[in-house]
Design a protein around this motif. Structure first.
Motif, mmCIF file in Angstrom:
data_model
loop_
_atom_site.group_PDB
_atom_site.id
_atom_site.type_symbol
_atom_site.label_atom_id
_atom_site.label_comp_id
_atom_site.label_asym_id
_atom_site.label_seq_id
_atom_site.Cartn_x
_atom_site.Cartn_y
_atom_site.Cartn_z
ATOM 1 N N ILE A 247 0.799 -1.393 0.006
ATOM 2 C CA ILE A 247 0.057 -0.120 0.045
ATOM 3 C C ILE A 247 0.748 1.134 0.142
ATOM 4 O O ILE A 247 2.010 1.260 0.624
ATOM 5 C CB ILE A 247 -0.921 0.088 1.120
ATOM 6 N N HIS A 248 0.518 2.208 -0.793
ATOM 7 C CA HIS A 248 1.337 3.150 -0.911
ATOM 8 C C HIS A 248 1.847 4.043 0.246
ATOM 9 O O HIS A 248 0.806 4.206 0.996
ATOM 10 C CB HIS A 248 0.871 4.315 -2.015
ATOM 11 N N PRO A 249 2.703 4.852 0.499
ATOM 12 C CA PRO A 249 3.138 5.764 1.628
ATOM 13 C C PRO A 249 2.231 6.813 1.404
ATOM 14 O O PRO A 249 1.629 7.304 0.270
ATOM 15 C CB PRO A 249 4.537 6.286 1.418
ATOM 16 N N HIS A 250 1.857 7.459 2.489
ATOM 17 C CA HIS A 250 1.241 8.916 2.580
ATOM 18 C C HIS A 250 -0.236 8.646 2.181
ATOM 19 O O HIS A 250 -0.740 9.754 1.466
ATOM 20 C CB HIS A 250 2.012 9.991 2.038
ATOM 21 N N LEU A 253 -5.218 4.756 3.843
ATOM 22 C CA LEU A 253 -5.274 3.491 4.147
ATOM 23 C C LEU A 253 -3.909 3.215 4.847
ATOM 24 O O LEU A 253 -3.821 2.254 5.760
ATOM 25 C CB LEU A 253 -5.347 2.649 2.820
ATOM 26 N N ARG A 254 -2.896 3.675 4.338
ATOM 27 C CA ARG A 254 -1.474 3.333 4.857
ATOM 28 C C ARG A 254 -1.505 3.721 6.357
ATOM 29 O O ARG A 254 -1.143 3.026 7.303
ATOM 30 C CB ARG A 254 -0.514 3.949 4.144
ATOM 31 N N THR A 255 -2.227 4.884 6.635
ATOM 32 C CA THR A 255 -2.136 5.507 8.078
ATOM 33 C C THR A 255 -2.881 4.497 8.947
ATOM 34 O O THR A 255 -2.524 4.212 10.106
ATOM 35 C CB THR A 255 -2.614 6.950 7.878
ATOM 36 N N ALA A 256 -3.976 4.258 8.361
ATOM 37 C CA ALA A 256 -4.948 3.105 9.039
ATOM 38 C C ALA A 256 -4.456 1.869 9.324
ATOM 39 O O ALA A 256 -4.315 1.143 10.566
ATOM 40 C CB ALA A 256 -6.322 2.906 8.425
ATOM 41 N N LEU A 257 -3.333 1.328 8.458
ATOM 42 C CA LEU A 257 -2.790 0.013 8.540
ATOM 43 C C LEU A 257 -1.631 0.126 9.695
ATOM 44 O O LEU A 257 -1.337 -0.767 10.584
ATOM 45 C CB LEU A 257 -2.136 -0.406 7.359
ATOM 46 N N THR A 258 -1.032 1.533 9.650
ATOM 47 C CA THR A 258 0.111 1.647 10.653
ATOM 48 C C THR A 258 -0.574 1.756 12.190
ATOM 49 O O THR A 258 0.007 1.261 13.118
ATOM 50 C CB THR A 258 0.848 2.862 10.142
ATOM 51 N N ALA A 259 -1.741 2.368 12.160
ATOM 52 C CA ALA A 259 -2.359 2.264 13.563
ATOM 53 C C ALA A 259 -2.882 0.808 14.048
ATOM 54 O O ALA A 259 -2.777 0.566 15.021
ATOM 55 C CB ALA A 259 -3.552 3.288 13.542
ATOM 56 N N GLU A 260 -3.197 0.001 12.988
ATOM 57 C CA GLU A 260 -3.433 -1.199 13.296
ATOM 58 C C GLU A 260 -2.458 -2.155 13.863
ATOM 59 O O GLU A 260 -2.603 -2.819 14.757
ATOM 60 C CB GLU A 260 -4.214 -2.022 11.979
ATOM 61 N N ALA A 261 -1.328 -1.839 13.177
ATOM 62 C CA ALA A 261 0.099 -2.418 13.805
ATOM 63 C C ALA A 261 0.119 -2.289 15.412
ATOM 64 O O ALA A 261 0.433 -3.084 16.052
ATOM 65 C CB ALA A 261 1.200 -2.049 12.766
ATOM 66 N N ALA A 262 -0.101 -0.923 15.549
ATOM 67 C CA ALA A 262 0.020 -0.701 17.033
ATOM 68 C C ALA A 262 -1.023 -1.472 17.916
ATOM 69 O O ALA A 262 -0.582 -1.749 19.007
ATOM 70 C CB ALA A 262 -0.102 0.898 17.157
ATOM 71 N N ARG A 263 -2.112 -1.419 17.457
ATOM 72 C CA ARG A 263 -3.302 -1.878 18.054
ATOM 73 C C ARG A 263 -2.918 -3.534 18.400
ATOM 74 O O ARG A 263 -2.900 -4.179 19.452
ATOM 75 C CB ARG A 263 -4.478 -1.728 17.581
ATOM 76 N N LEU A 264 -2.444 -4.114 17.327
ATOM 77 C CA LEU A 264 -2.244 -5.681 17.459
ATOM 78 C C LEU A 264 -0.938 -6.027 18.387
ATOM 79 O O LEU A 264 -0.972 -6.893 19.089
ATOM 80 C CB LEU A 264 -1.849 -6.209 15.844
#
Length: 603
Positions: A247-250, A253-264
């Motif tokens: 998924i492209h930077p910036h 969708l990328r921002t949401a995936l990054t936040a999900e990594a923290a949650r997991l």
């Protein structure tokens, strides 16, 4: 039903690794018994909290909430890693919403093979993997963390981070990608300009314009080399948020995936819903899944080095014979440059890792019921992420391939075998990737031309000395000789020779990685010339035969004749101005290529 060969390779891996794996798991369990921060002295803990805001201090002091280490390879020299600049702050905000805290624990070095290719700095590239593992350990060794978020993309960085994290296998881990740059000049068009430049038909200005059009913004390079292979393998090992590789930077969708990594990672900590130590998660099944994904996607040959080194860090002895056995039954399901015309963005649009994993699971070629950071086995990695009314969600991929020139179903693959082969013979053992080589060139028998450096080959080519059929031997490029650099710049000239009607092949104890393609190349030859390998006794005019169909590689010289020859020694001196002498210990200590070319001991 799991394919019988996948089952057999997994069982053999577990059996040969039983002692080392048992010791590793015992250390993981021992480390898990110590509660972070509770055993620290007051002065120790005060040092850890000194720079933290008051709210974070209070949460960390009270305990009961996960405290996460962020390990990043950010720098703005590498386009792939430049997007990581703001990730630590994003991750801390997301963790706070999950009731967790975090600290940026360490930055690890990240060098670019694209910048150093053909230069002396490339001699530090492979060694940087083990250094990154050590730098990761330095960040984690403060002993105050409940999990790790690892920010890395490119060639040696992801394997180094994973090796380092496995030495702290009692902690859960989630790897956080940043994604590829948008498509620029097509990779095949870029390669064509490179080949014309080598022939003297394109100017330096034209070449630079083409390169700048191909590498033009933040994000990973768009060809399917080691960096992007890293990302697909992390999906197959269940270490990513599902579908996050390309998924492209910036983007939102990328921002949401990054936040999900923290949650997991917070959820997978001992204070969360399901404790998932990395050292338990990465077992024989996860390693076999990684090899299968590598093979089905025709990924970088570098992973025949990295995966054994990663396995070793988890207490497993993964061998090249495992790759070969799986290669014979794993079909080729993707064609991405250099094994096709598509780039990784087109691969992602056609289904990407989700398509590949779904098809492999359906064919019984992957272990599906394995622990992953998402917690649902590999089935969670068969879908694609998207934003549904601004919220992260996943949806099924189409049943039929939307681009059969890029991805195909397991029932109708591009080839029945993957294309990564093990060659054996009196020269030793080497890996060859045939997936981008026309089958007409899978067998080459020709006289030898011997060189001790990449630069010497270019000089001979420029002087018109590489005439007729030939097997190009480039030796003293192994890990003990000079750190095992990638010989990227050999491919354009070899392609030119082949197109001129010559039958050519490459034999080297060096690397070529994601650049492997079009020309038959026996890589990572071991024993290497600098370690007493037969390669050091090869002479001009000898004949070598390579046969990717039978897996044979033979120097047509008798044992009696070889015994009379004095082995050659490298005449290359360390280049000044690149810090190469700082790594003299690594050159002495490094192990052979088929054991991962690592300087690190068993965990």
């Amino acid at each position: 039903m799991l394919h019988v060969v996948v089952e057999q390779v997994t069982a053999a891996l577990e059996q040969r690794s039983a002692v080392h794996r048992g010791r590793y798991l015992a250390r993981v369990q021992q480390a898990a018994e110590h509660e972070p921060r509770q055993r620290l002295g007051c002065s120790n803990l005060a040092h850890a909290l000194a720079a933290q805001p008051d709210a974070a201090r209070l949460i960390i002091k009270q305990g009961g909430s996960p405290h996460i280490a962020i390990i990043s390879s950010y720098n703005d020299l590498l386009s792939a890693h430049a997007p990581y600049k703001d990730y630590p702050d994003q991750l801390k905000v997301a963790l706070a919403k999950a009731g967790a805290t975090a600290q940026f624990a360490a930055g690890v070095p990240a060098m670019c093979d694209g910048i150093t290719q053909g230069e002396a700095g490339m001699q530090l590239s492979l060694f940087s993997r083990d250094l990154i593992a050590q730098a990761t350990a330095i960040g984690l060794t403060h002993g105050i963390f409940d999990g790790g978020l690892y920010l890395g993309i490119c060639d040696k960085i992801v394997p180094g981070l994973l090796i380092g994290a496995l030495h702290f296998g009692h902690l859960p881990a989630v790897f956080v990608p940043a994604g590829p740059m948008a498509s620029g000049l097509a990779n095949k068009d870029k390669a064509a300009v490179r080949e014309r430049y080598v022939r003297g038909e394109a100017s330096r200005d034209e070449l630079l314009a083409a390169e700048l059009a191909a590498y033009h913004q933040q994000g990973t390079c768009t060809f399917y080399g080691t960096a992007n292979t890293n990302q697909l393998l992390l999906e197959a090992m269940g270490l990513h948020v599902p579908g996050s590789a390309f998924i492209h930077p910036h983007t939102p969708l990328r921002t949401a995936l990054t936040a999900e990594a923290a949650r997991l990672v917070a959820r997978n900590s001992r204070q969360g819903e399901r404790y998932l130590p990395l050292g338990v998660q990465i077992d024989a099944r996860a390693l076999v899944n990684a090899v299968v994904a590598l093979l089905a996607s025709a990924g970088s040959t570098n992973h025949s080095l990295h995966l054994p080194a990663i396995a070793r860090a988890a207490g497993y002895e993964l061998i090249w014979e495992d790759f070969a056995a799986l290669s014979a039954v794993v079909p080729l399901l993707a064609r991405v440059y250099p094994n096709g015309a598509a780039d990784v963005n087109q691969f992602q649009a056609a289904g990407g890792p989700g398509w590949l994993i779904r098809e492999l699971l359906g064919a019984g070629l992957l272990h599906g019921n394995v622990p992953t950071v998402a917690g649902e086995g590999l089935a969670a990695y068969c879908r694609e992420p998207w934003l549904e009314e601004g919220r992260l969600a996943w949806r099924d991929l189409p049943e039929q391939s939307p681009a059969e020139d890029i991805v195909r179903p397991a029932a109708a693959p591009f080839a029945q075998e993957s294309g990564l082969q093990l060659l054996s013979g009196n020269l030793g053992r080497a890996m060859v990737k045939t997936s981008a080589v026309d089958p007409a060139y899978w067998q080459v028998r020709a006289p030898v031309r011997v060189f001790d450096s990449e630069a010497a080959v270019h000089q001979a080519y420029a002087a018109g000395l590489l005439q007729g059929d030939l097997v190009l031997v480039v030796r003293f490029q192994g890990p003990r000789a000079n750190g095992m650099p990638e010989l990227h710049k050999l491919m354009p000239l070899l392609v030119n020779l082949q197109r001129n009607g010559q039958r050519v092949a490459l034999v080297t104890d060096g690397r070529l990685s994601g650049a492997s393609g079009q020309v038959l190349a026996a890589l990572h030859l071991t024993p290497e010339a600098a370690a007493g390998g037969v390669l050091a006794r090869v002479q001009e005019g000898d004949w070598i035969s390579l046969d990717a169909l039978s897996g044979r590689m033979e120097l047509e010289v008798s044992e009696a004749e070889l015994a009379t020859r004095q082995p050659a020694t490298s005449t290359e001196e360390l280049a000044a101005g690149f810090g190469l002498s700082l790594f003299s210990a690594q050159r002495r200590l490094v192990g052979p290529a088929d054991q991962g070319a690592t300087t690190l001991e068993w965990e």
